[in-house]
Design a protein around this motif. Structure first.
Motif, PDB file in Angstrom:
ATOM      1  N   VAL A  87       0.821  -1.213   0.000  1.00  0.00           N
ATOM      2  CA  VAL A  87       0.000   0.000   0.000  1.00  0.00           C
ATOM      3  C   VAL A  87       0.855   1.263   0.000  1.00  0.00           C
ATOM      4  N   PRO A  88       1.837   1.416   0.919  1.00  0.00           N
ATOM      5  CA  PRO A  88       2.675   2.620   0.840  1.00  0.00           C
ATOM      6  C   PRO A  88       3.421   2.745  -0.485  1.00  0.00           C
ATOM      7  N   LEU A  89       3.833   1.611  -1.068  1.00  0.00           N
ATOM      8  CA  LEU A  89       4.512   1.651  -2.368  1.00  0.00           C
ATOM      9  C   LEU A  89       3.581   2.187  -3.442  1.00  0.00           C
ATOM     10  N   LEU A  90       2.339   1.721  -3.455  1.00  0.00           N
ATOM     11  CA  LEU A  90       1.367   2.221  -4.425  1.00  0.00           C
ATOM     12  C   LEU A  90       1.108   3.707  -4.219  1.00  0.00           C
ATOM     13  N   MET A  91       1.039   4.132  -2.955  1.00  0.00           N
ATOM     14  CA  MET A  91       0.858   5.560  -2.670  1.00  0.00           C
ATOM     15  C   MET A  91       2.046   6.366  -3.197  1.00  0.00           C
ATOM     16  N   ALA A  92       3.243   5.825  -3.004  1.00  0.00           N
ATOM     17  CA  ALA A  92       4.452   6.542  -3.419  1.00  0.00           C
ATOM     18  C   ALA A  92       4.512   6.712  -4.933  1.00  0.00           C
ATOM     19  N   LEU A  93       4.144   5.672  -5.672  1.00  0.00           N
ATOM     20  CA  LEU A  93       4.268   5.720  -7.120  1.00  0.00           C
ATOM     21  C   LEU A  93       3.248   6.641  -7.775  1.00  0.00           C
ATOM     22  N   ARG A  94       2.316   7.146  -6.994  1.00  0.00           N
ATOM     23  CA  ARG A  94       1.349   8.105  -7.530  1.00  0.00           C
ATOM     24  C   ARG A  94       1.802   9.553  -7.326  1.00  0.00           C
ATOM     25  N   GLN A  95       2.969   9.719  -6.755  1.00  0.00           N
ATOM     26  CA  GLN A  95       3.482  11.060  -6.504  1.00  0.00           C
ATOM     27  C   GLN A  95       4.709  11.321  -7.365  1.00  0.00           C
ATOM     28  N   ARG A  96       4.836  12.544  -7.831  1.00  0.00           N
ATOM     29  CA  ARG A  96       6.034  12.910  -8.594  1.00  0.00           C
ATOM     30  C   ARG A  96       7.240  12.968  -7.668  1.00  0.00           C
ATOM     31  N   THR A  97       7.093  13.672  -6.556  1.00  0.00           N
ATOM     32  CA  THR A  97       8.082  13.645  -5.483  1.00  0.00           C
ATOM     33  C   THR A  97       7.440  12.930  -4.307  1.00  0.00           C
ATOM     34  N   VAL A  98       8.046  11.855  -3.868  1.00  0.00           N
ATOM     35  CA  VAL A  98       7.413  11.009  -2.850  1.00  0.00           C
ATOM     36  C   VAL A  98       7.562  11.659  -1.477  1.00  0.00           C
ATOM     37  N   ARG A  99       6.452  11.909  -0.833  1.00  0.00           N
ATOM     38  CA  ARG A  99       6.413  12.404   0.541  1.00  0.00           C
ATOM     39  C   ARG A  99       5.374  11.584   1.302  1.00  0.00           C
ATOM     40  N   LEU A 100       5.817  10.795   2.267  1.00  0.00           N
ATOM     41  CA  LEU A 100       4.898   9.932   3.007  1.00  0.00           C
ATOM     42  C   LEU A 100       5.224   9.939   4.492  1.00  0.00           C
ATOM     43  N   LEU A 101       4.185   9.897   5.307  1.00  0.00           N
ATOM     44  CA  LEU A 101       4.298   9.644   6.737  1.00  0.00           C
ATOM     45  C   LEU A 101       3.704   8.256   6.970  1.00  0.00           C
ATOM     46  N   ILE A 102       4.572   7.283   7.229  1.00  0.00           N
ATOM     47  CA  ILE A 102       4.143   5.889   7.425  1.00  0.00           C
ATOM     48  C   ILE A 102       4.079   5.624   8.928  1.00  0.00           C
ATOM     49  N   SER A 103       2.872   5.435   9.434  1.00  0.00           N
ATOM     50  CA  SER A 103       2.659   5.325  10.880  1.00  0.00           C
ATOM     51  C   SER A 103       1.976   4.025  11.255  1.00  0.00           C
ATOM     52  N   ASP A 104       2.316   2.962  10.565  1.00  0.00           N
ATOM     53  CA  ASP A 104       1.745   1.660  10.910  1.00  0.00           C
ATOM     54  C   ASP A 104       2.189   1.239  12.305  1.00  0.00           C
ATOM     55  N   ASP A 105       1.406   0.368  12.906  1.00  0.00           N
ATOM     56  CA  ASP A 105       1.619  -0.081  14.274  1.00  0.00           C
ATOM     57  C   ASP A 105       2.966  -0.789  14.419  1.00  0.00           C
ATOM     58  N   VAL A 106       3.440  -0.850  15.655  1.00  0.00           N
ATOM     59  CA  VAL A 106       4.687  -1.556  15.956  1.00  0.00           C
ATOM     60  C   VAL A 106       4.590  -3.005  15.469  1.00  0.00           C
ATOM     61  N   GLY A 107       5.611  -3.463  14.756  1.00  0.00           N
ATOM     62  CA  GLY A 107       5.667  -4.861  14.340  1.00  0.00           C
ATOM     63  C   GLY A 107       4.995  -5.180  13.026  1.00  0.00           C
ATOM     64  N   ILE A 108       4.376  -4.199  12.371  1.00  0.00           N
ATOM     65  CA  ILE A 108       3.708  -4.457  11.092  1.00  0.00           C
ATOM     66  C   ILE A 108       4.720  -4.519   9.958  1.00  0.00           C
ATOM     67  N   GLY A 109       5.804  -3.762  10.068  1.00  0.00           N
ATOM     68  CA  GLY A 109       6.846  -3.844   9.045  1.00  0.00           C
ATOM     69  C   GLY A 109       7.124  -2.542   8.320  1.00  0.00           C
ATOM     70  N   LYS A 110       7.290  -1.449   9.070  1.00  0.00           N
ATOM     71  CA  LYS A 110       7.559  -0.152   8.432  1.00  0.00           C
ATOM     72  C   LYS A 110       8.917  -0.152   7.716  1.00  0.00           C
ATOM     73  N   THR A 111       9.900  -0.883   8.251  1.00  0.00           N
ATOM     74  CA  THR A 111      11.212  -0.935   7.604  1.00  0.00           C
ATOM     75  C   THR A 111      11.098  -1.574   6.229  1.00  0.00           C
TER      76      THR A 111
END
Length: 982
Positions: A104-128
């Motif tokens: 999902v964050p990857l799909l969000m990123a590819l819709r932006q010319r310059t990628v700006r995202l705040l990824i705030s998923d819960d601990v242990g979901i895999g933000k890295t």
């Protein structure tokens, strides 16, 4: 006159066939071997070398394989792909299979010319992993050329390992301890960030003005900020504290970095709010300035924020892509194995008489000290206050910590003002929820302020030292009992302590007390971050050596240097809070190290130890922890406890303890007017923060990417690349067929071993180049592991591992060359009699090549990509009835139900090969359709960015390569089959 070759066409040169790449010119061809990798690319000059057009040869009817030939050849071909034709350029080259929700964050990123995202998923979901996917994709597409990760020094090595092992990004560590060495290798005037395109930078390093300015001037075009909440402060945060000054410094740095509108920026944090709206707004302002003032109460404002902000809890993704998510069926449903719940229990203990007497005398000393200091001035009062807190906390931690604290000078004693005393005393005596303040904070604090107090404290220190051991230390005795119980139930626990002396004391005292088969290790701030990870891996390795013995267990004793960021779920499954933290958020951090994705236990055990009669633990547990747990129970989410809230409660507890001693009534503490108002205010603030957090979960839920969109891309990726199970099955079958000695323990881990001594020389040579010559020469066992993190001489069961690549290359090359000596697991032809079909059915393995023109903000990129597809038809080639893709793939699972006569097989395959020209039209039509699908997929993924999709082209290269032809005959007498279909 030399011919002109288009990108993607085949040529023959130097005795082999090559694919022409877009970088070619009329006088120089840039070629990649057919089926080869990027490492094999070569330049050929047609004026000086023989280059001619080539066509892929059809299979030979005399080279027949068995029922598994098609599946092995298909997988070998797909493993060789490093850049698919789809919109995700990088997924074929990474060593991790992302969960569907992580796209999902990857799909969000590819819709932006310059990628700006705040990824705030819960601990242990895999933000890295989510950030790594975006970084790898931007680098693969040429949208970014350099990368910097900003993180705490304790997490730098972990980030380095994740990027290298999972994403093939070899980043340089830029730490306070490495910068001198790195700068020695620079040329005059060269920046460290120019020389090293990929860096992981510790926040300690950035504190230096010189380094900070150098970083801003030469900042990469892609920056990832881990634990981004620690880089902003609320507008009303206290000034002058170490925390606010550090946060302000980082905030100023990020503000300057984010000011470049063309720089990609990913901010990661599990706690974007931290209870303060202004801090959240400042964080949003770093993503895009206009977000800081957005009206989030309106649907339009929330829709705008959803383009840049993703925040999901485990419950949102535990079961994903189902009918409940709006899909038509559950065919792509994905269940992520998070632990279902935490089993928690508070376990009390009572002090021994000697320990009670010591604590009473320490409280009496503390009371006298605070009263005397209060008459000497504000500065003296604050110094005494922090010294007293240090004394009491160490006293209830362990006799070892108490003895150390009583003879150590107080950190706040060097302060010149009351404010400075707070800055020096708070970090080592209190429990901040901010992880950047954990490093170095596990040292035993000092309590001595002056020479006059020395004799009295020294006497208390000597008495504390005499209480070591289970005879007088009831807390240690209780811990031993709890650990034995956990070990008996098969758990591997972590014991968290507040101070280094306590951890070292426990490790010494527990040695030999938990059974001969229990391995114990201690990890504290005395070790560097890298040494901590090595100590943990060593403990895991020692217990793994005896894994066949069910009695083997491991116990880790740790301070809070491990409570944030370090992933421990693969080695441990229970947590014991030996020292009660003075902020419940710290307990969440500790437990989050094991209660996360990848934990094999469905239930994580948590034991919280507290002293019933020490005058502190019971009150802290009742006020802070009871409230924290109730909020989590009511709202289903954990709300961080602000430091000032926690310290307000603990200050009141300590004040009460000094006034009334251990025996003072708990109830009366909350009835005092002076404290009642404070507790009511804290209650209101905390409840308000909890409500804001709950509201934000629904208000800011991720809605910019619908699950149906994710499902479509997941299906496309799986169709093109396959999955992790396919790689393991391929490696097992291929190695067995190649005469390697394979041992599969079938223990649920998926791991197995192989000895390659009996395998063909070509495969042995290829494996020696990747795993080490001695390993192959001595015919030692090669461990094949399901984890991408493997050591020297081991192979990871992922498509990008060099050893897996070597096996796949050998299988593919031997299938294409019928003259290869020795066993050949895959063949290009096969005839199978099976009850899986009722009519003669032919399966084709076809390789398509595409010439892609991909626009980007840095200009157009020309690429050649490959895709392998299965096509199947019923009947004769001249009157083929084509099956859909799903039915074609299902034929791979068909097994022979009867023998096929050799002559019949040759006749059937001969007829199928003779009929290939009749199929050319459909193969071309399928390729054109596939190109249209790929074009639509690229446009769909980037649909919000018209500039990027303008000029996009996907052109199929004709003719397609028919790699394999496999005929499936129904199990019935030939006389019952019509002549057209026999």
């Amino acid at each position: 006159m030399s011919l002109t070759y288009t990108a993607g066409s085949l040529v023959a040169a130097r005795g082999r066939e090559w694919v022409v790449l877009p970088e070619s010119a009329s006088d120089m061809l840039v070629l990649r071997p057919l089926g080869g990798s990027e490492d094999d690319i070569a330049a050929v000059f047609p004026a000086f070398e023989d280059v001619r057009p080539a066509e892929f040869a059809a299979p030979s009817p005399t080279d027949l394989g068995d029922q598994r030939a098609a599946g092995l050849l298909r997988t070998a071909l797909r493993i060789g792909f490093r850049s698919g034709a789809g919109p995700f350029r990088s997924l074929a080259s990474i060593a991790v299979e992302p969960r569907a929700y992580q796209l999902v964050p990857l799909l969000m990123a590819l819709r932006q010319r310059t990628v700006r995202l705040l990824i705030s998923d819960d601990v242990g979901i895999g933000k890295t992993v989510e950030a790594g996917l975006i970084a790898k994709e931007l680098l693969a597409q040429g949208e970014a050329t350099r990368l910097a990760v900003l993180c705490s020094p304790a997490l730098a090595e972990q980030w380095q390992g994740e990027l290298r092992e999972k994403f093939g990004i070899d980043a340089e560590l830029v730490l306070a301890s490495t910068v001198t060495r790195l700068e020695r290798g620079l040329e005059l005037g060269q920046s460290l960030f120019d020389k090293h395109p990929y860096t992981i930078i510790s926040t300690d390093f950035i504190k230096s003005t010189r380094h900070r300015e150098d970083f801003v001037r030469n900042c990469p075009d892609l920056v990832i900020v881990d634990e981004a909440h620690s880089c902003v402060a609320a507008d009303d945060s206290g000034q002058g504290t170490a925390s606010s000054s550090s946060n302000q410094l980082r905030y100023e740095l990020l503000r300057r970095i984010s000011a470049d509108a063309d720089r990609h920026l990913l901010l990661l944090t599990a706690t974007p709010h931290s209870g303060k709206e202004s801090a959240f707004r400042n964080l949003l302002g770093l993503v895009r300035p206009e977000l800081a003032t957005l009206n989030l109460e309106t649907p339009a404002g929330r829709a705008k924020l959803a383009e840049y902000f993703v925040a999901r809890k485990r419950a949102d993704v535990r079961i994903y892509l189902t009918k409940e998510d709006g899909l038509s069926d559950d065919s792509l449903a994905e269940r992520t194995a998070f632990p279902s719940d935490r089993w928690t229990k508070d376990e009390p203990y009572k002090l021994s008489p000697a320990y009670r007497a010591l604590l009473d005398d320490a409280i009496a000393y503390a009371r006298d000290r605070v009263q005397a200091a209060g008459e000497q001035g504000r500065r003296e009062a604050r110094v005494a206050w922090w010294s007293v807190i240090a004394l009491l906390r160490s006293m209830v931690s362990s006799p070892a910590a108490a003895a150390q604290t009583l003879k150590t000078r107080s950190e706040s004693a060097a302060a010149r003002t009351a404010q400075e005393a707070d800055v020096l005393g708070a970090p080592v005596a209190a429990d901040s929820a901010e992880n950047d303040r954990l490093e170095g904070m596990d040292v035993a604090p000092g309590a001595a302020e002056s020479e006059e107090a020395g004799a009295r404290l020294l006497e208390l220190s000597q008495r504390a030292a005499e209480l070591v051991g289970p005879a007088e230390d009831a807390k240690l005795k209780a811990l031993t009992k709890h650990l034995k119980s956990l070990i008996a139930e098969g758990y591997h626990p972590i014991v968290f302590c507040r101070y280094i002396p306590t951890a070292e004391y426990l490790a010494t005292q527990l040695e030999g007390k938990l059974g001969k088969k229990t391995k114990i290790a201690a990890v504290t701030g005395t070790l560097s971050p890298q040494q901590r990870l090595e100590r943990i891996e060593q403990l895991a390795a020692e217990s793994a050596e005896e894994a066949g013995d069910p009695a083997v267990r491991r116990v880790l004793i740790a301070t809070d240097c491990l409570s944030e960021g370090v992933n421990l779920q693969h080695h441990f499954d229970a947590v014991v809070h030996y020292d009660l933290a003075w902020n419940p958020t710290r307990h969440d951090q500790r437990e989050g190290r094991v209660d996360r994705y990848g934990q094999k236990r469905d239930q994580v055990r948590v034991i919280t130890m507290f002293g019933e009669d020490n005058g502190i633990d019971g009150k802290v547990l009742e006020v802070l922890f009871a409230k924290h747990r109730q909020i989590k129970k009511d709202l289903g989410i954990s709300v961080s406890v602000p430091d000032e809230t926690a310290s307000g409660v603990t200050d009141a507890v300590v004040e009460w303890l000094l006034l009334h001693g251990r025996q003072g009534s708990q109830e009366s503490l909350f009835e005092l007017d002076s404290h009642q108002e404070s507790f009511e205010r804290i209650e209101r603030e905390w409840s308000s923060a909890a409500e804001r957090e709950k509201t934000s979960q629904s208000k800011y839920a991720q809605r910019s990417i619908h699950p149906e969109e994710v499902a479509r891309e997941v299906a496309a990726v799986r169709a093109a690349l396959g999955g992790a199970d396919e790689v393991r099955d391929f490696a097992l079958e291929a190695l067995r067929d190649l005469d390697a000695l394979v041992r599969d323990p079938r223990d649920g881990s998926g791991d197995f071993t192989a000895q390659a001594g009996g395998a063909p020389a070509g495969l042995r040579d290829a494996l020696a180049a990747t795993l080490g010559g001695r390993l192959i020469e001595e015919d030692r066992e090669i461990p094949f592991r399901t984890t991408p993190a493997v050591g020297r001489g081991e192979a990871a069961l992922v498509r990008t591992d060099p050893a897996i690549g070597a096996i796949a290359s050998y299988v593919l090359d031997s299938a294409l060359d019928a003259n290869t000596p020795g066993p050949r697991p895959a063949r290009r032809c096969g005839v199978v009699t099976t009850d899986a079909v009722t009519i003669r059915t032919t399966l084709l393995l076809v390789r398509y090549r595409f010439h892609l023109t991909l626009p980007s903000r840095t200009g157009e990129r020309q690429l050649v990509a490959e895709d392998a597809r299965l096509l199947a038809y019923e009947g004769m080639p001249s009157r083929a009835r084509w099956l859909d893709d799903e039915a074609a793939a299902a034929l791979l699972a068909a097994r022979a139900s009867a023998n096929t006569h050799e002559q019949l097989a040759r006749n059937q395959i001969g007829r199928a090969l003779d009929g290939l020209p009749d199929l050319a039209g459909h193969l071309t039509e399928y390729g054109t359709s596939l190109a249209a699908e790929l074009d639509a997929s690229h446009r769909r993924v980037r649909k919000a960015n018209e500039e990027i999709v303008r000029g996009l082209k996907v052109v199929p290269q004709e003719p397609a390569d028919v790699l394999g032809v496999y005929v499936y005959l129904p199990q019935q007498p030939a006389s019952t089959v019509s002549g057209a279909e026999a």
